[in-house]
Design an enzyme around this catalytic site. Structure first.
Site: not given
Ligand code: FAD
Length: 502
Positions: A300, A381, A363, A328, A404, A297
């Protein structure tokens, strides 16, 4: 520049940006290491002309985070100097007013930020001011990972394998034990402002009560959150991370967004927790899969910054250009229902209300809510991205648009367009007891588990027992799933024809 410099008493400026911490901050560490007295600054540009203005929730966090950073620097005998205005003007004028020997910062990655930084660097160098810059935000700089042909990767798996091959990030560095602060002359003091003057917090109305109740901001709170995650939640992460009712993810995203924690700290802390757990039978068992999934993650996040660096403007332009022809729809009523959590689809509505209340959304639900807007409502989007940009405390220029576009199918390595989440099945699978929906959509709380994700299909006896009337106590679905699915697939088929013709 070294401590033997002839201008040994000239101050060094540390320009804090998205690195609002003292621990593992390479720019700060370098500045302390020069032996020169330091001035720590933050610049707020209320009307940036090129870079993307922060959303409202991010501004709220920024206020709190700056307050914490200032408190930490004050405890060390100095403080944070706040400047307001266009970044180049503010930094140049300030550096000149104190006769700075150097201005140090950790790098940023969007094209607009890079352009701004390059211009400021050139202008400062013209004035004889050194500008050492560092990586404080990523595990790997985007330009250090490329295909054999020297091109940027476009697929996450290949990117992440290459990024991790033969590479381990530098271990995080401790916070400085002592900082020698430079006393500001009056001319420099006159350029500074105070935190309330930045007007980052909402006033009328003050909608931030839910955010205040949900978060503690800043470096110390981030470190506590990290420790709690490692000791309580990392074990079981792989299995629990998709279940929004469980607090099974780290919730570290806003701390990483603002650099209250560095990604290296998080990376190393997770690795060490997993290693320590192996030798300690009393510790919760962190399986290899839990660690790997969590590190992926973080991967990502890295990949999103990689895309931002190589392919921006991510928030404006479809990565796959055939999506430019997507038909759209404009549907202000449905958009409003989505924003307010009143689409009639409980999982989507719960997510949108969680977002509004806390500035964060799980997420799995982000994916369902984004997919609903894009595919069920056929709304661009970019409209949804802009709403998340304004309402998420973790909104960042890389992960938000990249995610997105991933959901839309227009992004790099995106979910296939024809995969259209069924919001009812998503709810039944990932919130089987309906606990998440009950928490955020309390008007559904009395419905039985079997009916909670599709209240309009509840049997009369279930409705009577819950004294619940679909359409009255809670909206009917704004769109029928099967109809919406067929409409989205037809729109996509049109794009495919276009792609084949190109
Ligand atoms: P955890 O599951 O604990 O993951 C640890 C860290 O990994 C997160 O804190 C984050 O920094 C990173 N991470 C995890 N999943 C992703 C992912 N899919 N993409 C990129 N980084 C990730 N994340 C953001 O940080 N900022 C945003 O603006 C953002 N917008 C999003 C918009 C959409 C439509 C979607 C589907 C996802 C988005 N995410 C975003 C990714 C993800 O949803 C969040 O990072 C995550 O939910 C944060 O929760 P957590 O810290 O508990 O994640």
């Amino acid at each position: 520049m070294s401590s033997s410099s002839s201008r040994s008493s000239a101050p060094v400026v540390v320009w804090f940006r998205d690195d609002q911490r003292l621990t593992d901050n390479p720019a700060l560490e370098h500045a302390v290491g020069t032996g020169h007295p330091l001035v720590c600054v933050y610049v707020h540009d209320p009307q940036p002309r090129t870079t993307r203005p922060p959303g409202a929730a991010v501004r709220w966090w920024l206020h709190e985070s700056l307050r914490e950073l200032d408190a930490a620097l004050t405890a060390m005998g100095g403080g944070l100097v706040l400047l307001q205005g266009p970044e180049q003007q503010a930094i140049e004028a300030f550096a000149a007013s104190i006769g700075a020997a150097a201005v140090c910062w950790n790098r940023r990655y969007s094209p607009a930020q890079r352009e701004t930084d390059a211009a400021i660097k050139a202008a400062l160098k013209d004035r004889g001011i050194a500008v050492p810059t560092f990586n404080g935000h990523l595990l790997r700089e985007p330009w250090t990972v490329a295909t054999r042909e020297g091109q940027p990767f476009q697929v996450f798996g290949a990117y992440w394998r290459a990024a991790r091959r033969d590479y381990s990030p530098e271990p995080p560095r401790p916070a400085p034990e002592h900082i020698d602060f430079f006393p500001l002359p009056d001319a420099a003091r006159a350029l500074a402002t105070d935190l309330p003057a930045l007007a980052l917090q909402p006033r009328t109305p003050d909608w931030a009560g839910g955010l205040r109740a949900s978060w503690q901001c800043g470096e110390q709170a981030g470190l506590r959150r990290l420790q709690a995650f490692l000791s309580q939640t990392l074990a079981g992460y792989a299995g629990g991370r998709d279940m929004p009712a469980q607090r099974a993810t780290s919730r570290l995203s806003p701390y990483l967004r603002f650099g209250n924690l560095s990604v290296r700290q998080v990376w190393y802390a997770a690795l060490s927790a997993a290693q320590a757990g192996r030798g300690d039978p009393s510790a919760a068992r962190i399986a290899g899969a839990d660690l790997d999934k969590f590190l992926d993650e973080l991967g990502w996040r890295e990949f999103s910054y990689y895309l931002l660096y190589h392919f921006a403007p991510l928030h404006q332009v479809n990565f796959k250009r055939q999506f430019d022809a997507m038909p759209w729809r404009a549907d202000p009523q449905a958009l409003d229902a989505w924003r307010r959590g009143r689409t009639g689809y409980p999982l989507v509505d719960a997510g949108m209300r969680e977002l509004w209340h806390t500035g964060w959304m799980h997420n799995r639900v982000r994916m369902a809510a984004a997919s609903f807007l894009i595919k069920h409502l056929l709304i661009d989007w970019r409209v949804g991205e802009a709403w998340f940009w304004d309402t998420l405390v973790d909104a960042d220029e890389a992960s938000n648009p990249a995610s997105w576009q991933w959901v839309a199918g227009s992004g790099a390595d995106a979910a296939p367009y024809f995969r259209i989440f069924n919001p009812v099945l998503q709810g039944q699978k990932f919130d089987p007891q309906g606990d998440y929906v009950r928490r955020w959509v309390p008007e559904l709380a009395r419905l039985p588990d079997a009916a909670i994700h599709a209240p309009w299909l509840a049997r009369p006896a279930q409705l009577a027992a819950a004294s619940f009337q679909p359409g009255n106590d809670y909206p009917l679905p704004v769109v029928d799933h099967q109809d919406a699915r067929a409409r989205a697939l037809a729109a996509m088929d049109g794009l495919r024809g276009r792609a084949a013709a190109v």
